[in-house]
Design an enzyme around this catalytic site. Structure first.
Site, PDB file in Angstrom:
ATOM      1  N   LYS A 105       0.719  -1.215  -0.056  1.00 49.41           N
ATOM      2  CA  LYS A 105      -0.003   0.193  -0.001  1.00 49.41           C
ATOM      3  C   LYS A 105       0.890   1.166  -0.224  1.00 49.41           C
ATOM      4  O   LYS A 105       1.558   1.404   0.913  1.00 49.41           O
ATOM      5  CB  LYS A 105      -1.043  -0.022   1.237  1.00 49.41           C
ATOM      6  CG  LYS A 105      -2.036  -1.165   1.309  1.00 49.41           C
ATOM      7  CD  LYS A 105      -2.775  -1.384   2.580  1.00 49.41           C
ATOM      8  CE  LYS A 105      -3.796  -2.330   2.508  1.00 49.41           C
ATOM      9  NZ  LYS A 105      -4.493  -2.296   4.009  1.00 49.41           N
ATOM     10  N   LYS A 194      -4.673   6.473   4.011  1.00 48.28           N
ATOM     11  CA  LYS A 194      -5.155   5.939   5.319  1.00 48.28           C
ATOM     12  C   LYS A 194      -4.209   5.920   6.410  1.00 48.28           C
ATOM     13  O   LYS A 194      -4.094   6.370   7.224  1.00 48.28           O
ATOM     14  CB  LYS A 194      -6.045   4.713   5.222  1.00 48.28           C
ATOM     15  CG  LYS A 194      -5.338   3.387   4.679  1.00 48.28           C
ATOM     16  CD  LYS A 194      -4.684   2.745   5.844  1.00 48.28           C
ATOM     17  CE  LYS A 194      -3.966   1.539   5.165  1.00 48.28           C
ATOM     18  NZ  LYS A 194      -3.343   0.628   6.166  1.00 48.28           N
TER      19      LYS A 194
END
Length: 334
Positions: A105, A194
């Site tokens: 990510k 995030k």
């Protein structure tokens, strides 16, 4: 039997490799560190996944050609900063049209590419790769829980829904449920941004603030993520789903979260490098922050939480002053 090669022997790669092997898949793990592979092979344990035992059926190799040969699926599970170099090494050994799953990510600072786009970019540079099949597997997941077979739900996102459905079938088991999505960019954007928001929540906790501040940062952080994603052409509903709000919740609330832990240390006065050293594992939010700031400017969107995290980590603003900066902004409608 589905034959799978896993690139990367960190916690997430090993947790997924173990799960796939238990599911009856033929799994081989690659690492550039022979000592790491030796430890896994001989102890059948991972030092950062206590209580997990690896099946005897798993294989290990430091040979990239061996890892890539004859695989139905290749799983990229290296830290985001190593995705490009690993893809470059692997490209010469994999066939055209190889099904690839990326679980790293992040966003690449220089190119602003997602990890799937980085893999595609490296494949495009190598001879004989005209067809790229890269699926992003992302969502609210901690390796520590997957390694213990605790219930987990995740998203397989791909440009071609058929590839996403193939990955869905391979990975799904009674404890691991996979949904599909064709908004791969939005799915990966959520997984990257995030981590930055989790840093902000950790900083607030390190300063001694409570659940009200945590909830506000998660909610307004999702607003910033959605604002950016929509400007980039992503679907709004993606950010209300597992790879958006779902991943935000788990990363901003779980003590398994490296980004939350690092943020807490920074809130208590540690410098970013000190926090990374204390955490002892990759803190992807710190890696993703420069790209997040560049995307904010490129698409001309407002991301005040990302801004103050950057100011704190760069030493331009004290953590406690950041709260005043956010709370004192001009009043507006939600």
């Amino acid at each position: 039997m589905t034959i799978i090669g896993v690139l990367g022997a960190g916690t997430w790669g090993i947790a997924l490799a173990r799960m796939l092997a238990v599911n009856g898949r033929d799994v081989t793990v690659w690492s550039a560190l022979p000592d790491e592979l030796k430890t896994l092979r001989t102890t059948r344990r991972h030092p950062n996944l206590p209580g997990m035992e690896l099946p005897e059926s798993m294989h290990y190799t430091a040979d990239m050609a061996e890892l890539c040969a004859g695989k139905d699926l290749l799983l990229f599970a290296v830290p985001s900063v190593f995705v490009r170099s690993t893809a470059k090494k692997a490209a010469a050994h994999m066939p055209d049209g190889q099904l690839i799953v990326d679980v790293a990510k992040g966003m690449e600072e220089k190119t602003l590419m997602t990890m799937s786009e980085v893999i595609e970019d490296e494949l495009a540079k190598a001879p004989g790769h005209e067809h790229c099949r890269v699926v992003a597997l992302s969502g609210p997941t901690h390796a520590e829980e997957v390694a213990r077979d605790l219930p987990t739900v995740i998203v397989a996102a791909a440009k071609d829904v058929a590839d996403a459905k193939t990955v869905q079938k391979i990975f799904t088991n009674p404890n691991f449920r996979v949904y599909t999505n064709t908004d791969r960019l939005g799915t990966e954007l959520g997984g990257a941004i995030k981590n930055v928001i989790a840093l902000s929540v950790g900083i607030a906790m390190g300063l001694g603030y409570g659940d009200n501040a945590k909830a506000a940062l998660i909610t307004r952080g999702n607003a910033e993520l959605s604002r950016l994603g929509i400007a980039m052409g992503c679907r709004p509903e993606t950010f209300a789903g597992l790879s958006g709000m779902g991943d935000l919740i788990v990363t901003c609330t779980s003590m398994h979260s490296r980004n939350l832990h690092a943020g807490m240390l920074i809130g208590r006065g540690a410098a970013a490098e000190e926090a990374k050293k204390e955490v002892g594992q990759v803190v992807e939010g710190i890696n993703a922050l420069p790209a997040a700031r560049r995307l904010e400017k490129k698409y001309k969107v407002e991301m005040p939480i990302v801004d103050v995290v950057d100011a704190i980590l760069s030493g331009k603003m004290a953590a406690r002053d950041a709260v005043d900066a956010l709370m004192g902004r001009n009043l507006k409608g939600e």
